[in-house]
Design an enzyme around this catalytic site. Structure first.
Site, PDB file in Angstrom:
ATOM      1  N   GLU A 113      -1.615  -1.628   4.091  1.00 29.46           N
ATOM      2  CA  GLU A 113      -2.977  -1.488   4.551  1.00 29.46           C
ATOM      3  C   GLU A 113      -2.934  -1.456   5.983  1.00 29.46           C
ATOM      4  OE1 GLU A 113      -7.656  -2.985   3.835  1.00 29.46           O
ATOM      5  OE2 GLU A 113      -5.784  -4.039   2.769  1.00 29.46           O
ATOM      6  N   ASP A 134       6.222 -17.596  -1.536  1.00 33.80           N
ATOM      7  CA  ASP A 134       5.755 -17.100  -2.592  1.00 33.80           C
ATOM      8  C   ASP A 134       4.597 -16.310  -2.747  1.00 33.80           C
ATOM      9  OD1 ASP A 134       5.368 -16.864  -5.352  1.00 33.80           O
ATOM     10  OD2 ASP A 134       6.070 -18.982  -5.988  1.00 33.80           O
ATOM     11  N   LYS A 180      -0.948 -21.320  -8.809  1.00 28.54           N
ATOM     12  CA  LYS A 180      -1.254 -19.794  -8.784  1.00 28.54           C
ATOM     13  C   LYS A 180      -2.344 -19.529  -9.633  1.00 28.54           C
ATOM     14  CE  LYS A 180       3.794 -19.533  -7.616  1.00 28.54           C
ATOM     15  NZ  LYS A 180       5.092 -19.199  -8.282  1.00 28.54           N
ATOM     16  N   HIS A 240     -11.494   3.034   9.093  1.00 30.26           N
ATOM     17  CA  HIS A 240     -10.335   3.301   8.330  1.00 30.26           C
ATOM     18  C   HIS A 240      -9.796   4.533   8.029  1.00 30.26           C
ATOM     19  CE1 HIS A 240      -9.365  -0.369   5.233  1.00 30.26           C
ATOM     20  NE2 HIS A 240     -10.433  -0.805   6.024  1.00 30.26           N
TER      21      HIS A 240
END
Length: 348
Positions: free
Chosen positions: A34, A241, A165, A337
């Site tokens: 991005e 991670d 997580k 963008h």
């Protein structure tokens, strides 16, 4: 034949000006597809260099957790065992210290559901994120508890009360990872000149979008626009991670108008699970990045990981404030963008 490997596009952004628990100026690496993220964070970084104290970072707490599951015959048995375990904390702590050079037990919490006993062990783990260190400690602690309480049975080394997580409330309440606050005080003229907005408009949008909007969406201890974008980009660039952005992106953006139009803006990230040693950190590109970030210093255990967490929180603030400011102006977000992505595509 080995498959072709295409690295994630990475750019160093900044520098950011920092004060508080980390001082000075520091460029930061962001690995992302991005590409508008780079100039967006760059705008926040530029703003930080125009403010006397830059972005002030405070590391509030640090810990890693593992929750072990025991099975009792009855809730009464589970409750009795929970009280007994809490009363022998010093013996539990001594067991951890004897097994590890860096892990230290600092807290124990219990929850009982029916005949199930969940014991959440919290440890400091030096410069490691601490997943494996906490699991190894929990194995030793489970053996000890089962020896003390033969009426209990083994359930699981991890009972999900950790919680790893997953978007849960317990991490924000009891802590998991590094808890960091990044804050900045932006004078009125810089809000106007650099962010093309006003403090009042940014505060109103933060309340209406991040606080109210997140609430009606059912967000869990989270009220922000896009912490996950900056976290993933930073995690990928530094060998973290990446799955830990699930709980890492649970955080709260807060803003106030101060004085005659100055903007106070902060990002609180209570669950930053990052480390500077451990799995992946010995890869040549990761080692070079951590060296450039100043996270390879020979200092007290945990200092390098705290510096890394502080840099991440400051980076999140840069991107969060830049995006919110853009959204106070109708059409600016999409226009930016399209312009940036077309420019990037044309340069390929």
């Amino acid at each position: 034949m080995a498959a072709d490997v295409t690295p994630v596009p990475t750019r160093w952004v900044g520098p950011l000006r920092l004060s508080g628990d980390v001082t000075g100026e520091q460029k930061v690496p962001l690995a992302t597809y991005e590409t508008p993220l780079w100039p967006s964070v760059g705008r926040g970084a530029r703003l930080s260099r125009l403010v006397d104290d830059g972005i002030r970072v405070t590391v509030v707490d640090e810990r890693m957790t593992r929750s072990s599951l025991f099975i009792a015959q009855t809730a009464a048995d589970a409750a009795a065992a929970a009280r007994a375990i809490a009363a022998r904390f010093d013996e539990l702590a001594a067991t951890v210290s004897a097994r590890s050079r860096h892990a230290r037990l600092i807290d124990v919490h219990t929850e009982i559901v029916g005949n199930l006993l969940f014991v959440r062990f919290a440890l400091t783990t030096g410069d490691a994120s601490g997943h494996n260190m906490a699991t190894l400690a929990a194995e030793a602690l489970m053996e000890l508890v089962l020896a003390w309480h033969p009426e209990l049975d083994y359930g699981s080394i991890s009972g999900n009360y950790c919680s790893d997580k997953k978007a849960t409330a317990v991490n924000g309440i009891l802590g998991r990872g590094r808890n960091v606050v990044a804050e900045i005080l932006v004078p009125e003229h810089l809000v106007h000149d650099q962010l093309r907005s006003t403090a009042a408009r940014i505060v109103d949008l933060n309340v209406r979008k991040n606080l109210v909007g997140s609430t009606i969406a059912g967000a869990l201890r989270s009220a922000n626009a896009h912490y996950a974008n900056m976290l993933l980009a930073f995690y990928l660039a530094t060998g973290q991670d990446a799955a830990n952005i699930v709980e890492g992106s649970q955080g709260i953006s807060y803003a106030e108008v101060r004085g005659d139009g100055d903007l106070y803006f902060s990002c609180t990230l209570p669950n930053l699970i990052v480390g500077t040693v451990g799995n992946g950190k010995d890869l040549p590109f990761v080692d070079a990045v951590l060296e450039q970030l100043g996270c390879r210093a020979e200092t007290e255990p945990g200092a390098n990981a705290r510096r890394l967490a502080a840099l991440i929180a400051a980076t999140v603030l840069c991107g969060e404030l830049s995006l919110l400011a853009a959204q106070t102006n109708q059409g600016e977000l999409m226009t930016s963008h399209l312009l940036l992505e077309r420019r990037t595509a044309a340069g390929r």
